[in-house]
Motif scaffolding. Structure first.
Motif, short mmCIF file in Angstrom:
data_model
loop_
_atom_site.label_atom_id
_atom_site.label_comp_id
_atom_site.label_asym_id
_atom_site.label_seq_id
_atom_site.Cartn_x
_atom_site.Cartn_y
_atom_site.Cartn_z
N PHE A 114 -2.48 -0.92 -11.79
CA PHE A 114 -3.84 -0.76 -11.44
C PHE A 114 -3.89 0.31 -10.61
CE2 PHE A 114 -3.71 -4.17 -13.87
CZ PHE A 114 -4.28 -4.38 -14.96
N GLU A 115 -3.61 1.44 -10.69
CA GLU A 115 -4.31 2.27 -9.11
C GLU A 115 -5.86 3.58 -9.53
OE1 GLU A 115 -0.76 5.39 -8.44
OE2 GLU A 115 -0.02 3.94 -10.07
N ALA A 116 -5.86 4.36 -8.89
CA ALA A 116 -7.42 4.75 -8.84
C ALA A 116 -7.06 5.80 -7.85
CB ALA A 116 -8.42 4.09 -8.95
N GLY A 117 -7.57 7.05 -7.68
CA GLY A 117 -7.16 8.08 -6.73
C GLY A 117 -5.73 8.47 -6.65
N GLN A 118 -5.38 8.44 -7.06
CA GLN A 118 -3.66 8.60 -7.55
C GLN A 118 -3.05 10.39 -6.48
OE1 GLN A 118 -5.05 7.11 -10.51
NE2 GLN A 118 -3.39 6.36 -11.16
N GLU A 119 -4.72 11.32 -6.68
CA GLU A 119 -4.58 12.09 -6.37
C GLU A 119 -4.80 12.29 -4.67
OE1 GLU A 119 -8.84 11.22 -7.13
OE2 GLU A 119 -7.28 10.62 -8.03
N ASN A 120 -4.93 10.99 -3.88
CA ASN A 120 -5.11 11.06 -2.54
C ASN A 120 -3.83 10.09 -1.92
OD1 ASN A 120 -7.98 11.49 -3.14
ND2 ASN A 120 -8.98 9.33 -3.39
N VAL A 121 -2.14 11.42 -2.77
CA VAL A 121 -1.49 10.33 -2.26
C VAL A 121 -1.23 10.83 -0.42
CG1 VAL A 121 1.45 11.20 -2.54
CG2 VAL A 121 -0.49 11.20 -4.13
N GLY A 122 -0.64 9.73 0.50
CA GLY A 122 -0.25 9.63 1.13
C GLY A 122 -1.65 8.41 2.13
N ASN A 123 -2.35 8.10 1.73
CA ASN A 123 -3.35 7.38 2.21
C ASN A 123 -3.72 5.58 1.00
OD1 ASN A 123 -5.12 6.68 3.97
ND2 ASN A 123 -6.79 7.86 2.89
N PRO A 124 -2.34 4.63 1.04
CA PRO A 124 -2.82 3.96 0.54
C PRO A 124 -3.24 2.99 0.86
CG PRO A 124 -0.07 3.78 2.04
CD PRO A 124 -1.44 5.24 2.34
N ILE A 125 -3.42 1.95 0.13
CA ILE A 125 -4.43 0.91 0.19
C ILE A 125 -4.48 0.29 -0.67
CG2 ILE A 125 -6.74 1.66 -1.28
CD1 ILE A 125 -7.93 -0.04 1.96
N HIS B 100 -15.43 -3.50 -8.53
CA HIS B 100 -16.50 -2.94 -7.42
C HIS B 100 -16.03 -1.89 -6.70
CE1 HIS B 100 -18.75 -4.85 -10.73
NE2 HIS B 100 -18.17 -6.61 -10.35
N GLN B 101 -14.48 -2.06 -5.87
CA GLN B 101 -14.67 -1.46 -4.80
C GLN B 101 -13.14 -0.24 -5.32
OE1 GLN B 101 -14.17 -4.73 -5.08
NE2 GLN B 101 -16.81 -4.74 -3.90
N MET B 102 -12.33 -0.27 -6.47
CA MET B 102 -11.25 0.71 -6.69
C MET B 102 -12.03 1.81 -6.15
SD MET B 102 -8.82 -1.51 -9.04
CE MET B 102 -7.55 0.28 -8.86
N GLY B 103 -12.87 2.46 -6.95
CA GLY B 103 -13.42 3.16 -8.03
C GLY B 103 -13.71 4.20 -5.47
N ALA B 104 -14.82 3.45 -5.80
CA ALA B 104 -15.20 4.00 -4.10
C ALA B 104 -14.20 3.40 -3.48
CB ALA B 104 -15.94 2.87 -3.59
N LEU B 105 -13.30 3.56 -3.24
CA LEU B 105 -12.19 3.29 -1.93
C LEU B 105 -11.07 4.39 -2.77
CD1 LEU B 105 -10.90 -0.44 -2.08
CD2 LEU B 105 -11.82 1.54 -0.68
N ALA B 106 -11.13 5.03 -3.26
CA ALA B 106 -10.92 5.91 -4.58
C ALA B 106 -11.58 7.51 -3.70
CB ALA B 106 -10.46 6.19 -5.83
N ASP B 107 -12.97 7.68 -4.03
CA ASP B 107 -13.87 8.45 -3.62
C ASP B 107 -14.16 8.60 -2.03
OD1 ASP B 107 -14.80 7.83 -6.56
OD2 ASP B 107 -16.43 7.91 -6.05
N ALA B 108 -13.84 7.56 -1.34
CA ALA B 108 -13.28 7.70 -0.11
C ALA B 108 -11.38 8.32 0.53
CB ALA B 108 -13.44 6.63 0.43
N GLY B 109 -11.01 8.60 -0.28
CA GLY B 109 -10.10 9.35 -0.32
C GLY B 109 -8.45 8.59 -0.14
N TYR B 110 -8.44 7.14 -0.63
CA TYR B 110 -7.27 6.51 -0.87
C TYR B 110 -7.09 6.33 -2.30
CZ TYR B 110 -9.92 4.39 3.90
OH TYR B 110 -9.74 4.41 4.95
N HIS B 111 -5.76 6.45 -1.90
CA HIS B 111 -4.82 5.54 -2.91
C HIS B 111 -4.76 4.63 -3.42
CE1 HIS B 111 -0.63 5.74 -4.83
NE2 HIS B 111 -1.16 5.39 -5.67
N VAL B 112 -5.60 4.21 -4.69
CA VAL B 112 -5.78 2.68 -4.72
C VAL B 112 -4.61 2.11 -5.02
CG1 VAL B 112 -7.04 0.88 -5.13
CG2 VAL B 112 -7.83 2.84 -4.65
N ILE B 113 -4.35 0.86 -4.99
CA ILE B 113 -2.67 0.25 -6.01
C ILE B 113 -3.20 -1.68 -5.62
CG2 ILE B 113 -0.34 -0.79 -5.72
CD1 ILE B 113 -0.23 2.13 -3.92
N ALA B 114 -3.39 -2.19 -6.86
CA ALA B 114 -3.91 -3.16 -7.58
C ALA B 114 -3.30 -4.13 -8.45
CB ALA B 114 -5.25 -2.70 -7.47
#
Length: 317
Positions: free
Chosen positions: A23-34, A49-63
């Protein structure tokens, strides 16, 4: 962004000889993975609860749903769930997305995997955030014998290994009741009962304390484990001695910046000498039990984001 990412739209990604449901969030933040690693018996959904906030903070979230969980591959061999395979899956995710390294976050068993990845693949892990389970010093004797000597044969670690399949069958037969009873907070103190505690929990008809999540959220976990069964995830525990052997010649020092988040009422043992093995660790505590990021989602998310921001500032200075 909502804190309930669309968990109906995963990708199946081939890594390390298997497939992971990711599952992913913040795919637009390529180059800053968490990368977020769940524990047992959890799913990537535990990070909802964390994925959206991390994406909003500029991370490409990979779960990922790690091997043995959800729709990810469930190999038959117990040894396919050792720490080498589990960490190899995370490296495979980095390779798939074209990342040299990433920040890794883990809860419970996921924390153990993240700590292990930091020493097994140090160039691929740039920061570590662990919830509940600290980095533990490798002991002089295999862990099962040590645990059995201290706690006894009813310890679930010991029971899972000495009586393979017994607990799994109980969990499978009582999946909803077991998970409902397990995902609790503010549990009152109780006298220990004879027998294996998790089997007792699966048979208990009345939950203790308060629910960690809504019925709808719990149903996501129940549906997943009713489909997959519990044996693949329990197989992680059946590799504790094998993992001890595999880590024998590995440099035990975690050299990355790290954040350790404990729950004040968590029953997981703390590491008495954490700073000796993780010299760049910051330790914090939240007033909660074991299911930290689900019990106190806003506080846990804030801690993670503030720590990451401080590291970013330090890196740029």
């Amino acid at each position: 962004m909502s804190d309930t990412i669309d968990f109906a739209q995963p990708s199946m990604i081939a890594v390390n000889g298997i497939e992971l449901e990711v599952f992913e969030a913040g795919q637009e933040n390529v180059g800053n993975p968490i990368i977020l690693c769940h524990g047992w018996p959890e799913l990537a959904f535990s990070w909802r609860h964390q994925m959206g906030a991390l994406a909003d903070a500029g991370y490409h979230v990979i779960a990922p749903n790690q091997r043995g969980y959800g729709k990810s591959s469930r190999p038959a061999e117990v040894s396919d769930y050792d720490i080498s395979h589990l960490c190899g899956d995370l490296v495979g995710l980095l390779d798939h997305f074209g990342y040299e390294d990433a920040t890794f976050v883990g809860h419970d068993w996921g924390a153990n995997v993240v700590w292990s990845a930091a020493v097994l693949h140090p160039t691929r892990v740039n920061k570590v955030i662990a919830l509940s389970v600290p980095y533990m010093e490798r002991g002089e004797v295999p862990p099962l014998a040590f645990i059995e000597a201290i706690v006894g044969s009813d310890s679930y670690f010991v029971h899972f290994n000495r009586q393979p399949g017994v607990a799994d069958a109980v969990f499978d037969a009582n999946a909803r009741q077991f998970l409902c009873n397990l995902y609790r907070k503010n549990e009152p103190a109780a006298e220990p009962e004879p027998g294996m505690p998790l089997i007792n929990l699966a048979h208990a008809e009345t939950p203790r304390g308060d629910p960690v999540m809504s019925d709808g959220e719990l149903a996501v976990f129940v549906d997943a484990f009713e489909a997959s069964g519990f044996t693949p995830s329990v197989n992680w525990y059946r590799n504790v001695d094998r993992n001890w052997e595999l880590m024998e010649d590995v440099d035990p020092i975690v050299r990355q910046q790290a954040l350790m988040i404990y729950g004040a009422r968590d029953t997981v043992m703390r590491a008495p000498n954490l700073e000796a093995f993780v010299p760049r660790v910051e330790v914090v505590e939240l007033n909660c039990g074991h299911w930290i990021q689900q019990e106190l989602p806003e506080a846990a998310t804030r801690l993670i984001l503030e720590w990451l921001q401080r590291q970013d500032v330090a890196d740029k200075s």
